[in-house]
Design a protein around this motif. Structure first.
Motif: not given
Lengths: 611, 101
Positions: A500-511
């Motif tokens: 979840a943390l990884g996805i959230a991080w990716a969301w913050w950077d790219f999503g």
């Protein structure tokens, strides 16, 4: 039916398909395709029948015996080979079917399909091999087939170079493996795998612990080459030069999987050598982390997947080295399914968007290819480890195995790698799904239309596998005959949290809508440079290893040219000269010959008289 | 006459023949030299036959063979010489050095 006959059909029919297609149907690609697909179908059927029959005693045929050494060819039927053989056959068939669509316009299709047949034969024979030397033969054939396929577009210099690199770098590892096998021959004098594994009479009982460590480290060097572990991993990203179905095959069930499979096959021997296990654990941890960092900044969709493969292979070896036999094999199988799926999705995107750049695919409307995007989501989710997709369960097993037997540092590294995996996977997904800008054009190319059914079918099958395989853990554990402990939801929480943390991080950077779409790493210059340049490992090889090799080669060239060649030339000239010298004695004047004969005869007579 | 005297005569004849063969340039002279050497050999056989042989017939047979052999040899030698002379207009042995190395 006799299991031997079924195994022979499973392993050998793809070879027949290869030979027949290549020899007789070079100009009839349709027939060649049909033959190879039929061969793949036979393999799948055979391996499934074997799997249904369950584990049984291995069969062996005498190949030859010389002195104390007896070599067998044969098949092993334990849970490992049965389960993995079925996965190999199934994925090979999926990819062959997919290739019918993907390679439809290629002029050299027959060669492509024939080589896929060769690949299937080599890998299946490797999986069922009962003898270590037999394994080695097919191990090398797997390497050969991948050489042909990576360099399939051999007129492209990059592809030819990549094929050569893959072949040579895996060969560097194979030298280690071969030396290990020779040491086994020298000390134990047999190659029978069940015999070698036997705790009372096998390798462990017959050699000293130091020798065992040496042998196992050498075998691991071979695995490092094949399974692309640091520092022999650089061939795998380059191997992306091959057609995408080849990448799918190479990265999932064949080639790179062979290394992990060999580790699992010889697992009890590795378990007996603490030093080797620690080495493996360190190398695979470094590999898993290093390759995920590179995947974070890679822009080419196939390369992202390639680095994720390296990282997942590191994961499997971490699990195996930590004693998590079941976890490693489980992840090997689930990874084969979802990585094949991801590559097939990537191929589908590349096929339609004419680009390998992730951002370019996003811009050209890759997300409108609904089925492919669904496949990407399932595969990516499985790779990242979202419950309840396959990758989650097998990764969970790996964490459990590591926390049981590994030091804390390895557990932490595994969690970090899982975090990075989730991050780069969802970076890729967000960049395709939520592009910053999108081209709107209705050209004849028909973007947004999905791939033909012949490509989507295998993808859907693999997607189903990627969803469902995670629930097959209990069944696999029974097949492998290992204890599988029950994981509580609480124990799974850290794994879920990391994802979840990884996805959230990716969301913050790219999503998100206002995201910079550059990523955290890109904002830290030195790190970004390091990652983009792949930690300078390739550069190091080019600057140091290649140069040293060149120096050595030019030294030997000089020795050969100046020393040996000139030496032999000089000797030959000397003989010619001395020949001319003695030729002068031959004056052609008969009387001088006769005189010489008389004198010699007289001298001989005097000698006899005086004696 | 003793055996030694015969043998010395044979030796003398043989040496003369050998010197002729080795020194003369004319091939007919060389032929004559070989005939002399064969005569010397025949003389030796006859001498040994006379003084030491158990069965006196053996030496005489050998000499008869040598005479026959010499006759055959002369005929072949002379015919070769004829051909040689026809093709080269010379029978000088020193000029025949085609086999020089």
């Amino acid at each position: 039916m006799d299991p031997t006959a079924i195994t022979l059909a499973t392993t050998f029919v793809p070879f027949l398909a290869f030979a027949v297609a290549l020899l007789f149907f070079m100009r009839q690609p349709v027939v060649a395709k049909a033959i190879v697909l039929a061969g793949g179908l036979v393999s799948v059927a055979g391996s499934l029948v074997l799997l249904a029959g369950g584990p049984r005693e291995p069969v062996r045929f005498l190949w030859f015996s010389s002195g104390d050494v007896t070599l067998h060819f044969g098949f092993i039927y334990d849970g490992l080979s049965l389960a993995f053989g079925a996965v190999v056959a199934l994925i090979t068939l999926c990819i062959q079917t997919y290739s019918v669509g993907y390679m439809a316009k290629d002029p050299a299709q027959t060669r492509f399909f024939a080589m896929l047949g060769l690949f299937g034969w080599a890998m299946l024979s490797f999986v069922y091999a009962v003898d270590l030397l037999q394994s080695f033969i097919f191990w090398e054939l797997v390497g050969l087939a991948s050489f042909f396929l990576i360099g399939f577009w051999y007129e492209k210099p990059a592809a030819a170079a990549a094929a050569k690199k893959a072949f040579i770098m895996t060969r560097v590892g194979d030298v280690g493996l071969f030396i290990g096998i020779l040491i086994i021959l020298n000390t134990v004098g047999m190659f029978d795998i069940p015999g070698l594994l036997d705790p009372e009479t096998g390798l462990r009982a017959q050699v000293s612990p130091g020798m065992l460590t040496l042998v196992m480290v050498l075998v691991f060097v071979g695995i490092m080459g094949k399974s692309a572990q640091f520092p022999l991993h650089t061939w795998l990203p380059d191997a992306m030069q091959g057609p995408t179905p080849v990448s799918a095959l190479l990265h999932s069930a064949t080639m790179v999987a062979a290394g992990v499979y060999l580790f699992a096959r010889l697992n009890p021997l590795f378990m007996a050598s603490e030093a080797t296990l620690l080495t493996v654990l360190c190398i695979s941890t470094v590999t898993a982390l290093l390759s995920s960092t590179i995947a974070m900044v890679e822009r080419d969709i196939k390369k992202v997947l390639a680095y994720s493969s390296i990282s997942q292979l590191g994961f499997m070896l971490m699990a195996l080295a930590a004693g998590g036999f079941f976890a490693g094999v489980f992840h090997l199988i689930t990874h084969a399914l979802f990585k094949a799926l991801l590559f097939l999705c990537a191929g589908s995107y590349i096929h339609h968007c004419d680009s390998m750049e992730i951002e370019e695919i996003g811009r050209r409307g890759g997300r409108k290819m609904r089925w492919t995007t669904a496949g990407l989501l399932i595969g990516g989710g499985a790779l990242a480890g979202i419950p309840p997709l396959a990758g989650f369960w097998s990764k969970e097993e790996i964490f459990a195995a590591l926390s049981h037997n590994g030091a804390m540092v390895f557990v932490a590294a595994a969690f970090l790698a899982a975090l990075l995996t989730a991050y780069y996977t969802f970076r890729m997904i967000f960049l395709i799904l939520l592009p910053a800008s999108e081209e709107h054009h209705g050209d004849a190319h028909g973007h947004g239309h999905d791939s033909p059914a012949v490509m989507l079918g295998p993808m859907m099958l693999l997607a189903a596998g990627a969803v469902l395989a995670g629930f097959g853990g209990g069944w696999l554990a029974r097949l492998l005959d290992v204890e599988r402990e029950h994981h509580t939801l609480l124990a799974m929480l850290p794994a879920i949290g990391v994802v979840a943390l990884g996805i959230a991080w990716a969301w913050w950077d790219f999503g998100r809508r206002s995201a910079a779409r550059t990523g955290l790493v890109a904002r830290v210059r030195p790190l970004h440079t390091l990652f983009v340049n792949k930690w300078y490992i390739d550069a190091f090889y080019a600057a140091v290893v290649a140069r040293l090799t060149d120096l050595l080669a030019s030294f030997f060239h000089t020795v050969e040219n100046k020393g040996l060649d000139d030496g032999f030339d000089g000797a030959a000239r000397g003989f010619v000269e001395s020949g001319w010298l003695t030729a002068r004695l031959q004056s052609g004047w008969v009387q001088s010959y006769a005189g010489t004969a008389v004198v010699m005869f007289a001298l001989f007579g005097i000698y006899l008289g005086l004696r | 006459m003793t055996l030694t005297a015969y043998l010395l005569t044979g030796l003398l004849l043989f040496s003369l023949g050998l010197i002729t063969v080795l020194s003369r340039r004319n091939q007919i002279a060389i032929l004559v030299g070989t005939e002399l050497m064969m005569t010397a050999a025949s003389l030796n056989f006859l001498a040994f036959n006379r003084f030491t042989a158990l069965d006196p017939v053996v030496g005489q047979i050998v000499v008869l063979v040598i005479i026959g052999l010499a006759a055959a040899e002369v005929s072949i030698f002379l015919s070769i010489l004829m051909v040689l002379y026809r093709s080269r207009h010379s029978i000088d042995v020193e000029e025949m050095r085609e086999l020089k190395g």
